[in-house]
Scaffold this motif. Structure first.
Motif, PDB file in Angstrom:
ATOM      1  N   VAL A 147       0.849  -1.186   0.000  1.00  0.00           N
ATOM      2  CA  VAL A 147       0.000   0.000   0.000  1.00  0.00           C
ATOM      3  C   VAL A 147       0.885   1.236   0.000  1.00  0.00           C
ATOM      4  O   VAL A 147       1.786   1.371   0.835  1.00  0.00           O
ATOM      5  N   LEU A 148       0.630   2.150  -0.929  1.00  0.00           N
ATOM      6  CA  LEU A 148       1.375   3.406  -1.022  1.00  0.00           C
ATOM      7  C   LEU A 148       0.474   4.549  -0.606  1.00  0.00           C
ATOM      8  O   LEU A 148      -0.633   4.703  -1.127  1.00  0.00           O
ATOM      9  N   GLU A 149       0.934   5.370   0.355  1.00  0.00           N
ATOM     10  CA  GLU A 149       0.189   6.566   0.735  1.00  0.00           C
ATOM     11  C   GLU A 149       0.866   7.788   0.146  1.00  0.00           C
ATOM     12  O   GLU A 149       2.054   8.037   0.369  1.00  0.00           O
ATOM     13  N   LEU A 150       0.112   8.592  -0.581  1.00  0.00           N
ATOM     14  CA  LEU A 150       0.628   9.799  -1.221  1.00  0.00           C
ATOM     15  C   LEU A 150       0.545  10.979  -0.258  1.00  0.00           C
ATOM     16  O   LEU A 150      -0.452  11.157   0.439  1.00  0.00           O
ATOM     17  N   ALA A 151       1.606  11.788  -0.234  1.00  0.00           N
ATOM     18  CA  ALA A 151       1.644  12.964   0.641  1.00  0.00           C
ATOM     19  C   ALA A 151       1.249  12.565   2.055  1.00  0.00           C
ATOM     20  O   ALA A 151       0.298  13.079   2.643  1.00  0.00           O
ATOM     21  N   HIS A 210      -7.189  -0.645  13.170  1.00  0.00           N
ATOM     22  CA  HIS A 210      -8.280  -1.468  12.639  1.00  0.00           C
ATOM     23  C   HIS A 210      -7.787  -2.868  12.275  1.00  0.00           C
ATOM     24  O   HIS A 210      -8.574  -3.811  12.251  1.00  0.00           O
ATOM     25  N   SER A 211      -6.518  -2.991  11.965  1.00  0.00           N
ATOM     26  CA  SER A 211      -6.001  -4.289  11.537  1.00  0.00           C
ATOM     27  C   SER A 211      -4.509  -4.379  11.839  1.00  0.00           C
ATOM     28  O   SER A 211      -3.772  -3.428  11.633  1.00  0.00           O
ATOM     29  N   LYS A 212      -4.086  -5.527  12.327  1.00  0.00           N
ATOM     30  CA  LYS A 212      -2.678  -5.764  12.604  1.00  0.00           C
ATOM     31  C   LYS A 212      -1.970  -6.359  11.397  1.00  0.00           C
ATOM     32  O   LYS A 212      -0.758  -6.529  11.400  1.00  0.00           O
ATOM     33  N   GLN A 213      -2.721  -6.696  10.360  1.00  0.00           N
ATOM     34  CA  GLN A 213      -2.132  -7.290   9.156  1.00  0.00           C
ATOM     35  C   GLN A 213      -2.502  -6.434   7.948  1.00  0.00           C
ATOM     36  O   GLN A 213      -3.267  -6.828   7.085  1.00  0.00           O
ATOM     37  N   MET A 214      -1.917  -5.261   7.924  1.00  0.00           N
ATOM     38  CA  MET A 214      -2.297  -4.305   6.898  1.00  0.00           C
ATOM     39  C   MET A 214      -1.367  -4.353   5.695  1.00  0.00           C
ATOM     40  O   MET A 214      -1.488  -3.553   4.780  1.00  0.00           O
ATOM     41  N   GLY A 215      -0.424  -5.246   5.685  1.00  0.00           N
ATOM     42  CA  GLY A 215       0.484  -5.343   4.562  1.00  0.00           C
ATOM     43  C   GLY A 215       1.652  -4.387   4.694  1.00  0.00           C
ATOM     44  O   GLY A 215       1.871  -3.753   5.724  1.00  0.00           O
ATOM     45  N   VAL A 216       2.407  -4.266   3.633  1.00  0.00           N
ATOM     46  CA  VAL A 216       3.566  -3.370   3.599  1.00  0.00           C
ATOM     47  C   VAL A 216       3.086  -1.973   3.225  1.00  0.00           C
ATOM     48  O   VAL A 216       2.483  -1.767   2.168  1.00  0.00           O
ATOM     49  N   TRP A 217       3.333  -1.017   4.086  1.00  0.00           N
ATOM     50  CA  TRP A 217       2.877   0.360   3.880  1.00  0.00           C
ATOM     51  C   TRP A 217       4.083   1.230   3.531  1.00  0.00           C
ATOM     52  O   TRP A 217       5.054   1.263   4.271  1.00  0.00           O
ATOM     53  N   ILE A 218       4.007   1.929   2.423  1.00  0.00           N
ATOM     54  CA  ILE A 218       5.065   2.852   2.019  1.00  0.00           C
ATOM     55  C   ILE A 218       4.519   4.267   2.060  1.00  0.00           C
ATOM     56  O   ILE A 218       3.475   4.560   1.465  1.00  0.00           O
ATOM     57  N   SER A 219       5.209   5.133   2.771  1.00  0.00           N
ATOM     58  CA  SER A 219       4.808   6.534   2.879  1.00  0.00           C
ATOM     59  C   SER A 219       5.619   7.370   1.901  1.00  0.00           C
ATOM     60  O   SER A 219       6.852   7.327   1.906  1.00  0.00           O
ATOM     61  N   LEU A 220       4.935   8.132   1.068  1.00  0.00           N
ATOM     62  CA  LEU A 220       5.605   9.019   0.117  1.00  0.00           C
ATOM     63  C   LEU A 220       5.303  10.463   0.480  1.00  0.00           C
ATOM     64  O   LEU A 220       4.151  10.864   0.585  1.00  0.00           O
ATOM     65  N   ASP A 221       6.353  11.229   0.710  1.00  0.00           N
ATOM     66  CA  ASP A 221       6.194  12.638   1.033  1.00  0.00           C
ATOM     67  C   ASP A 221       7.478  13.358   0.631  1.00  0.00           C
ATOM     68  O   ASP A 221       8.557  12.754   0.616  1.00  0.00           O
ATOM     69  N   TYR A 222       7.367  14.630   0.323  1.00  0.00           N
ATOM     70  CA  TYR A 222       8.552  15.400  -0.071  1.00  0.00           C
ATOM     71  C   TYR A 222       9.376  15.818   1.136  1.00  0.00           C
ATOM     72  O   TYR A 222      10.556  16.113   1.021  1.00  0.00           O
ATOM     73  N   SER A 223       8.744  15.823   2.322  1.00  0.00           N
ATOM     74  CA  SER A 223       9.426  16.288   3.523  1.00  0.00           C
ATOM     75  C   SER A 223      10.164  15.146   4.222  1.00  0.00           C
ATOM     76  O   SER A 223       9.540  14.169   4.659  1.00  0.00           O
ATOM     77  N   TRP A 224      11.467  15.288   4.359  1.00  0.00           N
ATOM     78  CA  TRP A 224      12.252  14.295   5.091  1.00  0.00           C
ATOM     79  C   TRP A 224      11.843  14.267   6.552  1.00  0.00           C
ATOM     80  O   TRP A 224      11.784  13.198   7.180  1.00  0.00           O
ATOM     81  N   GLN A 230       8.106   2.220   5.923  1.00  0.00           N
ATOM     82  CA  GLN A 230       9.097   2.589   4.930  1.00  0.00           C
ATOM     83  C   GLN A 230       8.695   3.907   4.295  1.00  0.00           C
ATOM     84  O   GLN A 230       7.521   4.183   4.100  1.00  0.00           O
ATOM     85  N   GLY A 231       9.683   4.734   3.965  1.00  0.00           N
ATOM     86  CA  GLY A 231       9.395   6.040   3.402  1.00  0.00           C
ATOM     87  C   GLY A 231      10.121   6.286   2.094  1.00  0.00           C
ATOM     88  O   GLY A 231      11.222   5.775   1.873  1.00  0.00           O
ATOM     89  N   VAL A 232       9.477   7.055   1.234  1.00  0.00           N
ATOM     90  CA  VAL A 232      10.071   7.485  -0.020  1.00  0.00           C
ATOM     91  C   VAL A 232       9.959   9.000  -0.088  1.00  0.00           C
ATOM     92  O   VAL A 232       8.858   9.549  -0.017  1.00  0.00           O
ATOM     93  N   GLN A 233      11.095   9.679  -0.182  1.00  0.00           N
ATOM     94  CA  GLN A 233      11.084  11.135  -0.277  1.00  0.00           C
ATOM     95  C   GLN A 233      10.993  11.524  -1.748  1.00  0.00           C
ATOM     96  O   GLN A 233      11.938  11.364  -2.514  1.00  0.00           O
ATOM     97  N   ALA A 234       9.834  12.051  -2.133  1.00  0.00           N
ATOM     98  CA  ALA A 234       9.611  12.416  -3.527  1.00  0.00           C
ATOM     99  C   ALA A 234       8.367  13.283  -3.627  1.00  0.00           C
ATOM    100  O   ALA A 234       7.539  13.313  -2.712  1.00  0.00           O
ATOM    101  N   THR A 235       8.245  13.982  -4.734  1.00  0.00           N
ATOM    102  CA  THR A 235       7.036  14.743  -5.012  1.00  0.00           C
ATOM    103  C   THR A 235       6.039  13.856  -5.745  1.00  0.00           C
ATOM    104  O   THR A 235       6.400  12.811  -6.301  1.00  0.00           O
ATOM    105  N   LEU A 236       4.800  14.287  -5.770  1.00  0.00           N
ATOM    106  CA  LEU A 236       3.785  13.550  -6.513  1.00  0.00           C
ATOM    107  C   LEU A 236       4.069  13.586  -8.006  1.00  0.00           C
ATOM    108  O   LEU A 236       3.656  12.687  -8.746  1.00  0.00           O
ATOM    109  N   GLU A 237       4.771  14.622  -8.442  1.00  0.00           N
ATOM    110  CA  GLU A 237       5.067  14.760  -9.865  1.00  0.00           C
ATOM    111  C   GLU A 237       6.226  13.876 -10.306  1.00  0.00           C
ATOM    112  O   GLU A 237       6.467  13.736 -11.512  1.00  0.00           O
TER     113      GLU A 237
END
Length: 318
Positions: A58-62, A75-89, A102-109
């Protein structure tokens, strides 16, 4: 597609206004963020119920500081692998501390994800801030049978009205006697006796009433912003934790410095909010990209105030 591209292309919002906010949060150690709206958390939890397996990505934008992920993991202890994407470190660091995500530093563009990489993509008040049309790119990184789930700002929602009024009125307060007195208090913080440094709490209460962003009436940063000032001023007036007054003074100074940044964020939100036609254009673009719309409606709170546009769509196999 063209209508939606024109909407995004005309936006003046950007990630820049949020940089100072997340840096301030991290440096303060307070980690405050826009609160997760209960109705929004339930909406995302229900929409992602099929993706609560450990093999799902699962990827969350911003993603900000990860408040939505934290709420959904309740709500759930088995939510899968969650990746957070945001421009702010700084925001990603706070998310990692709270969620071990896990985090990814990047813009939506410029999302560095491969085509078909994600089982689900979620966005809570993030996608609409993009400065160009990113919907095609978002669609491309979702697997067939994958899901896109978004909550987007809506023109004239309760949040929109709060931000619009707060932006306008806080901007006016920069020229007011209240703001001048607050600056005077902070400038003399290290040099004057404590008793002469304090601004009247009645003045602050009057300002809060004028802005009409009391905590019980707001779900936005407006209430949080004034709350920061209130909490610290009350500590100073009551002399609670005297040993920390120097740190509280530094925190208030940071708040004043960040005042302009707050106004920029409020204006960015107002610019990003969708009209009904914009929302229909998003749905049309998704269908053009091979998605089937599952949910497309206004999300409302218990008082039946509109919180924004909620949308879920599944990617077709072909």
């Amino acid at each position: 597609k063209n209508r939606w591209f024109m909407k995004l292309g005309s936006m003046s919002s950007s990630v820049a206004p949020w940089q100072g906010f997340w840096r301030l949060m991290l440096e303060s150690g307070k980690f405050e963020s826009p609160s997760v709206i209960p109705e929004a958390a339930r909406f995302f939890a229900k929409a992602l119920s099929a993706d609560y397996r450990e093999d799902k990505l699962v990827l969350e934008l911003a993603s900000g500081n990860g408040a939505l992920e934290r709420a959904l993991r309740l709500h759930s202890k088995q939510m899968g692998v969650w990746i957070s994407l945001d421009y702010s470190w700084e925001a990603l660091k706070m998310s990692a501390v709270m969620n071990q995500s896990q985090g990814v530093q990047a813009t939506l563009e410029a999302m560095p994800l491969a085509e078909g990489a994600c089982d689900a993509v979620v966005s809570q008040f993030g996608f609409e801030y993009a400065k160009e049309n990113v919907l095609d790119s978002i669609c491309s990184i979702i697997k067939p049978r994958g899901r896109l789930c978004m909550l987007m700002h809506k023109v004239d929602s309760i949040i929109y009205r709060d931000f619009e009024a707060t932006c306008r009125q806080l901007g006016e307060e920069v020229q007011s006697e209240f703001f001048e007195r607050l600056i005077h208090v902070l400038n003399g913080w290290d040099d004057a006796p404590l008793s002469s440094q304090l601004i009247s709490l009645s003045d602050l209460a009057a300002l809060s009433q004028q802005l009409d962003v009391g905590e019980e009436k707001s779900v936005s940063l407006g209430a949080d912003f004034l709350s920061y000032i209130q909490i610290n001023l009350k500590k100073m007036v009551s002399a609670e934790g005297v040993e920390n007054l120097s740190a509280e003074g530094a925190w208030l100074k940071s708040i004043v410095i960040e005042w302009g940044g707050f106004l920029a964020r409020a204006q960015a939100m107002v610019d990003a909010a969708l009209t009904r036609n914009d929302f229909l254009a998003v749905q049309e673009s998704l269908m053009d990209n091979g998605f089937s719309i599952q949910t497309a409606a206004e999300l409302k709170n218990g008082s039946k105030d509109s919180l924004g546009y909620a949308l879920c769509a599944d990617k077709n196999i072909s």
